[in-house]
Write a protein that holds these residues in place. Structure first.
Motif, mmCIF file in Angstrom:
data_model
loop_
_atom_site.group_PDB
_atom_site.id
_atom_site.type_symbol
_atom_site.label_atom_id
_atom_site.label_comp_id
_atom_site.label_asym_id
_atom_site.label_seq_id
_atom_site.Cartn_x
_atom_site.Cartn_y
_atom_site.Cartn_z
ATOM 1 N N GLU A 119 -69.167 -51.946 31.572
ATOM 2 C CA GLU A 119 -68.380 -51.073 30.663
ATOM 3 C C GLU A 119 -68.319 -49.541 30.397
ATOM 4 O O GLU A 119 -67.245 -48.894 30.465
ATOM 5 C CB GLU A 119 -68.336 -51.721 29.235
ATOM 6 C CG GLU A 119 -67.331 -51.694 28.231
ATOM 7 C CD GLU A 119 -65.885 -52.047 28.782
ATOM 8 O OE1 GLU A 119 -64.822 -51.154 28.560
ATOM 9 O OE2 GLU A 119 -65.806 -53.051 29.477
ATOM 10 N N ASP A 120 -69.571 -49.181 30.564
ATOM 11 C CA ASP A 120 -69.758 -47.710 30.552
ATOM 12 C C ASP A 120 -69.225 -46.879 31.866
ATOM 13 O O ASP A 120 -68.669 -45.823 31.749
ATOM 14 C CB ASP A 120 -71.161 -47.324 30.603
ATOM 15 C CG ASP A 120 -71.874 -47.835 29.087
ATOM 16 O OD1 ASP A 120 -70.879 -47.941 28.206
ATOM 17 O OD2 ASP A 120 -73.096 -48.079 29.050
ATOM 18 N N VAL A 121 -69.282 -47.695 32.775
ATOM 19 C CA VAL A 121 -68.695 -47.154 34.155
ATOM 20 C C VAL A 121 -67.080 -46.947 33.971
ATOM 21 O O VAL A 121 -66.695 -45.845 34.122
ATOM 22 C CB VAL A 121 -68.775 -48.034 35.366
ATOM 23 C CG1 VAL A 121 -68.257 -47.446 36.686
ATOM 24 C CG2 VAL A 121 -70.485 -48.078 35.610
ATOM 25 N N PHE A 122 -66.499 -47.960 33.393
ATOM 26 C CA PHE A 122 -64.942 -47.932 33.239
ATOM 27 C C PHE A 122 -64.778 -46.754 32.236
ATOM 28 O O PHE A 122 -63.898 -46.099 32.390
ATOM 29 C CB PHE A 122 -64.443 -49.123 32.715
ATOM 30 C CG PHE A 122 -64.465 -50.341 33.586
ATOM 31 C CD1 PHE A 122 -64.083 -50.305 35.033
ATOM 32 C CD2 PHE A 122 -65.054 -51.364 33.540
ATOM 33 C CE1 PHE A 122 -64.011 -51.075 35.931
ATOM 34 C CE2 PHE A 122 -65.054 -52.591 34.328
ATOM 35 C CZ PHE A 122 -64.366 -52.433 35.685
ATOM 36 N N GLU A 123 -65.381 -46.594 31.301
ATOM 37 C CA GLU A 123 -65.437 -45.609 30.132
ATOM 38 C C GLU A 123 -65.211 -44.120 30.838
ATOM 39 O O GLU A 123 -64.613 -43.421 30.751
ATOM 40 C CB GLU A 123 -66.093 -45.707 29.026
ATOM 41 C CG GLU A 123 -65.841 -46.724 27.997
ATOM 42 C CD GLU A 123 -66.933 -46.900 26.941
ATOM 43 O OE1 GLU A 123 -67.588 -46.038 26.750
ATOM 44 O OE2 GLU A 123 -66.825 -48.006 26.286
#
Length: 154
Positions: free
Chosen positions: A87-91
């Motif tokens: 999820e941090d990658v996507f953000e």
């Protein structure tokens, strides 16, 4: 009729008796269709990219391809120290490339996921196949090869 016209085993005329008729010759089996030999694709060498498929159309793309996201994913992971939760990658990826996303990227695909996120996951799979990213559930992590090959992206 003469006695020679009757079967000695069943007393039927030879034309009606199973003993007086020769076995029917089975029809010849059809020849099998020639098989086309299967050709295996050459193995992928880690760290190399597959040849790009020929362009299908000259119309502009409606959404970003996974190939276009690969450098941004590698740079995002490099900036984060080599590892991030999915999820941090996507953000962080959206912050990095948000202005470059096409209008169709913000639409959902048939599975209900944003198209650019689906493309990013496909890009991650290609990076894993090339040995640049390690496979770990829920975590995107640069491999040793990925750390050595990453070039900073603007």
């Amino acid at each position: 009729m003469a006695d020679a016209d009757y079967c000695e085993l069943c007393d039927l005329p030879l034309s009606q008796c199973v003993h007086g008729r020769p076995e029917p010759v089975p029809p010849p089996a059809p020849a099998p269709a020639p098989r086309t030999p299967r050709v295996k694709a050459p193995p992928r060498v880690p760290g190399t990219r597959a040849a790009a498929a020929p362009a299908r159309s000259t119309a502009p793309r409606k959404w970003t391809s996974p190939e276009e996201l690969r450098p941004a994913i590698l740079a995002t992971l490099q900036d984060a120290g080599g590892e991030l939760d999915a999820e941090d990658v996507f953000e962080q990826l959206e912050e990095r490339i948000g202005e470059r996303l096409r209008p169709g990227d913000r639409e959902t695909n048939p599975q209900g996921e944003l198209r650019w996120r689906a493309a990013a996951r496909k890009a991650r799979k290609a990076l894993m196949d090339d040995g640049l990213v390690d496979a770990a559930p829920g975590v995107w992590r640069l491999s040793d090869l990925g750390r050595r090959t990453v070039t900073p992206e603007a």
